[in-house]
Design a protein around this motif. Structure first.
Motif, mmCIF file in Angstrom:
data_model
loop_
_atom_site.group_PDB
_atom_site.id
_atom_site.type_symbol
_atom_site.label_atom_id
_atom_site.label_comp_id
_atom_site.label_asym_id
_atom_site.label_seq_id
_atom_site.Cartn_x
_atom_site.Cartn_y
_atom_site.Cartn_z
ATOM 1 N N TRP A 94 0.954 -1.243 0.081
ATOM 2 C CA TRP A 94 -0.124 0.087 0.013
ATOM 3 C C TRP A 94 0.827 1.142 -0.133
ATOM 4 C CZ3 TRP A 94 -3.351 1.562 4.630
ATOM 5 C CH2 TRP A 94 -4.140 2.784 4.395
ATOM 6 N N LEU A 95 1.927 1.276 0.903
ATOM 7 C CA LEU A 95 2.607 2.382 0.642
ATOM 8 C C LEU A 95 3.653 2.565 -0.543
ATOM 9 C CD1 LEU A 95 4.178 4.562 2.657
ATOM 10 C CD2 LEU A 95 5.682 2.893 3.344
ATOM 11 N N MET A 96 4.125 1.435 -1.010
ATOM 12 C CA MET A 96 4.576 1.552 -2.439
ATOM 13 C C MET A 96 3.775 2.135 -3.504
ATOM 14 S SD MET A 96 6.873 -1.782 -2.172
ATOM 15 C CE MET A 96 7.694 -1.410 -3.989
ATOM 16 N N VAL A 97 2.556 1.733 -3.548
ATOM 17 C CA VAL A 97 1.635 2.154 -4.433
ATOM 18 C C VAL A 97 1.418 3.849 -4.207
ATOM 19 C CG1 VAL A 97 -0.805 2.161 -5.181
ATOM 20 C CG2 VAL A 97 0.414 0.073 -4.832
ATOM 21 N N ARG A 98 1.303 4.182 -2.765
ATOM 22 C CA ARG A 98 1.000 5.687 -2.532
ATOM 23 C C ARG A 98 2.235 6.351 -3.081
ATOM 24 N NH1 ARG A 98 -2.894 7.347 1.013
ATOM 25 N NH2 ARG A 98 -4.992 6.507 0.456
ATOM 26 N N ILE A 131 0.668 4.073 -16.380
ATOM 27 C CA ILE A 131 1.654 3.628 -15.581
ATOM 28 C C ILE A 131 1.208 3.295 -14.099
ATOM 29 C CG2 ILE A 131 3.720 4.660 -14.453
ATOM 30 C CD1 ILE A 131 4.351 6.234 -17.128
ATOM 31 N N GLN A 132 0.554 4.332 -13.445
ATOM 32 C CA GLN A 132 -0.235 4.246 -12.261
ATOM 33 C C GLN A 132 -0.919 2.583 -11.888
ATOM 34 O OE1 GLN A 132 -2.614 7.265 -11.431
ATOM 35 N NE2 GLN A 132 -0.917 8.658 -10.752
ATOM 36 N N ARG A 133 -1.536 2.348 -12.941
ATOM 37 C CA ARG A 133 -2.123 1.111 -12.847
ATOM 38 C C ARG A 133 -1.122 -0.146 -13.215
ATOM 39 N NH1 ARG A 133 -7.580 1.928 -13.154
ATOM 40 N NH2 ARG A 133 -8.361 3.971 -13.919
ATOM 41 N N VAL A 134 -0.259 -0.119 -14.046
ATOM 42 C CA VAL A 134 0.928 -1.012 -14.127
ATOM 43 C C VAL A 134 1.447 -1.199 -12.861
ATOM 44 C CG1 VAL A 134 2.848 -1.635 -15.352
ATOM 45 C CG2 VAL A 134 1.079 -0.847 -16.580
ATOM 46 N N VAL A 135 2.121 -0.033 -12.203
ATOM 47 C CA VAL A 135 2.587 -0.331 -10.981
ATOM 48 C C VAL A 135 1.820 -0.813 -9.880
ATOM 49 C CG1 VAL A 135 3.756 1.077 -9.170
ATOM 50 C CG2 VAL A 135 4.176 1.621 -11.703
ATOM 51 N N ALA A 136 0.360 -0.536 -9.923
ATOM 52 C CA ALA A 136 -0.159 -0.908 -8.853
ATOM 53 C C ALA A 136 -0.453 -2.313 -9.225
ATOM 54 C CB ALA A 136 -1.676 -0.324 -8.980
ATOM 55 N N THR A 179 -7.358 -11.462 -23.118
ATOM 56 C CA THR A 179 -6.885 -10.642 -21.778
ATOM 57 C C THR A 179 -5.484 -9.750 -22.259
ATOM 58 O OG1 THR A 179 -8.448 -11.619 -20.382
ATOM 59 C CG2 THR A 179 -6.649 -10.628 -19.477
ATOM 60 N N LEU A 180 -4.620 -10.814 -22.778
ATOM 61 C CA LEU A 180 -3.407 -10.197 -22.951
ATOM 62 C C LEU A 180 -3.304 -9.345 -24.162
ATOM 63 C CD1 LEU A 180 -1.332 -13.445 -22.456
ATOM 64 C CD2 LEU A 180 -1.337 -11.722 -20.770
ATOM 65 N N GLY A 181 -4.001 -9.862 -25.012
ATOM 66 C CA GLY A 181 -4.333 -8.651 -26.252
ATOM 67 C C GLY A 181 -4.550 -7.374 -25.790
ATOM 68 N N ASN A 182 -5.553 -7.405 -24.951
ATOM 69 C CA ASN A 182 -6.269 -6.013 -24.310
ATOM 70 C C ASN A 182 -5.079 -5.237 -23.717
ATOM 71 O OD1 ASN A 182 -8.508 -6.012 -25.577
ATOM 72 N ND2 ASN A 182 -9.760 -7.222 -23.736
ATOM 73 N N LEU A 183 -4.281 -6.270 -22.725
ATOM 74 C CA LEU A 183 -3.209 -5.543 -21.967
ATOM 75 C C LEU A 183 -2.041 -4.906 -22.891
ATOM 76 C CD1 LEU A 183 -1.794 -5.259 -19.519
ATOM 77 C CD2 LEU A 183 -0.927 -7.513 -19.471
ATOM 78 N N PHE A 184 -1.593 -5.667 -23.999
ATOM 79 C CA PHE A 184 -0.593 -4.903 -24.762
ATOM 80 C C PHE A 184 -1.300 -3.867 -25.642
ATOM 81 C CE2 PHE A 184 1.315 -9.104 -24.103
ATOM 82 C CZ PHE A 184 2.328 -8.591 -23.595
ATOM 83 N N ALA A 185 -2.443 -4.044 -25.945
ATOM 84 C CA ALA A 185 -3.118 -2.870 -26.762
ATOM 85 C C ALA A 185 -3.014 -1.636 -25.932
ATOM 86 C CB ALA A 185 -4.690 -3.197 -27.187
#
Length: 378
Positions: A94-98, A131-136, A179-185
């Motif tokens: 939680w701290l790292m995400v914040r 980027i925030q969503r990927v890090v989370a 799902t992976l296709g949407n992720l890379f898209a």
């Protein structure tokens, strides 16, 4: 008495140290933020106070709970230790995400305050969000894995899982292909500058504004406040219109189907008056020309430039409404008419019509007499 005081000292001391550290960090961040108001990072980091306190308190209790010598600790020491370890891992994640969110958001705000191109600002905003969503997501997966490894049974299973990781990876890749296709898209959209948050787009005939972009779906808010949710792979595999790419300026066109007797010059002058009074016109250009003709009407096109798609839509509606009202009041003959009665015959057509009827009657009488004189066949 000692059995009661020892747990209170350990737990109370941990809470007191936690509150003091949280207050000291918050005070230090306020001082730095007051000295450097142009850097929003320190103000953003103040949002990390609660996860920091939870992490510090859990870490202190994890290292000192066995010193309490309480009966509960002696009977369930391993379970309490594992519970504190799980809480510590979750609080650290939680701290790292914040912290990462604060760093990314401060970088975006600093860039947005100094940038002058709205398109670039929207592009950076889209990248920051993803980027925030990927890090989370990465931090969450790592934290969940670390929490599972705290269980002894998971450690023994880990060896066999690693041995079959290749086969499981292939199976998971086939099962989660979309799902992976949407992720890379989503990553391609974020860093390929195809579509950004705030862009005006037309997808499947619907006009709207991109409101949210995630790793798997994209949300478009239409002009009538509806939300269209689409997979991000749609924007990498199918064509769509992006009215915000290359600038927000747009050209609005209005087509009129009018009678051939329409006074084009007067209509052009009236369009000039309408455009000059319109707040949606950006002052770049306007014109009115006849673009096509049919046996019954002509097609007149009015063109108006606008600052953005919203102003283009407003200008189109305003010109259409005021021009039709002006034609109706001053030149009603210019509006197309629909004939509901047969056309009148010219004067010289009547004798020809009568002669055709006379020839028809004469032929009928001749044919009847011919059949009358011929005797029946035997």
């Amino acid at each position: 008495m000692e059995d009661v005081l020892r747990p209170l000292i350990v737990i109370g001391g941990s809470l007191a140290i936690t509150l003091f550290i949280g207050w000291a960090v918050d005070w230090l961040l306020r001082r730095i933020d007051a000295r450097h108001p142009e850097t929003p990072l320190w103000g953003q980091l103040r949002r990390c106070r609660l996860p920091l306190q939870v992490t510090v308190c859990t870490a202190l209790l994890s290292g000192s709970y066995d010193k309490t010598e309480a009966r509960v600790v002696q009977q369930h020491g391993s379970a309490i230790g594992q519970l504190l370890a799980l809480v510590l891992i979750a609080a650290t994640a939680w701290l790292m995400v914040r912290v990462s969110s604060a760093v990314v958001e401060s970088s975006y705000f600093r860039y947005a305050s100094s940038a002058h191109d709205p398109a670039r600002v929207r592009r950076v905003r889209t990248q920051v969000t993803l980027i925030q969503r990927v890090v989370a997501a990465v931090v969450g997966v790592v934290a969940a894995s670390a929490m599972l490894l705290t269980f002894p049974t998971m450690r023994t299973v880990g060896t066999s899982m690693l041995a079959s990781a290749g086969i499981l990876g292939v199976v998971a890749g086939v099962a989660a292909q979309s799902t992976l296709g949407n992720l890379f898209a989503g990553l391609q959209i974020a860093f390929g500058d195809m579509v950004r948050i705030g862009d005006t787009v037309v997808v499947d005939g619907e006009w709207g504004t991109v409101e949210e972009i995630t790793l798997t779906f994209l949300s478009v808010r239409t002009w009538d406040e509806r939300r269209i949710t689409m997979p991000v792979s749609y924007f990498t595999s199918k064509p769509f219109e992006n009215w915000s790419r290359g600038g927000t300026q747009k050209v609005a066109t209005v087509l009129f189907h009018l009678d051939h007797t329409t006074p084009i010059e007067e209509m052009r002058e009236q369009l000039r008056e309408i455009v000059q009074k319109s707040p949606a016109w950006d002052g770049r250009n306007w014109n009115l020309v006849v673009t096509d003709t049919t046996p019954s009407t002509i097609v007149v096109r009015a063109l108006i430039t606008a600052r953005d798609p919203d102003d283009a839509w407003a200008a189109r509606c305003e010109v259409r409404e005021k021009m039709i009202a002006w034609l109706r009041d001053t030149h009603p003959y210019a509006l197309p008419r629909i004939a509901t009665t047969p056309a009148a015959q010219p004067p010289q057509a009547a004798p020809d019509h009568d002669r055709r009827h006379d020839r028809h009657d004469h032929f009928a009488r001749f044919e009847g007499g011919l059949h009358k004189d011929v005797p029946p066949a035997r």
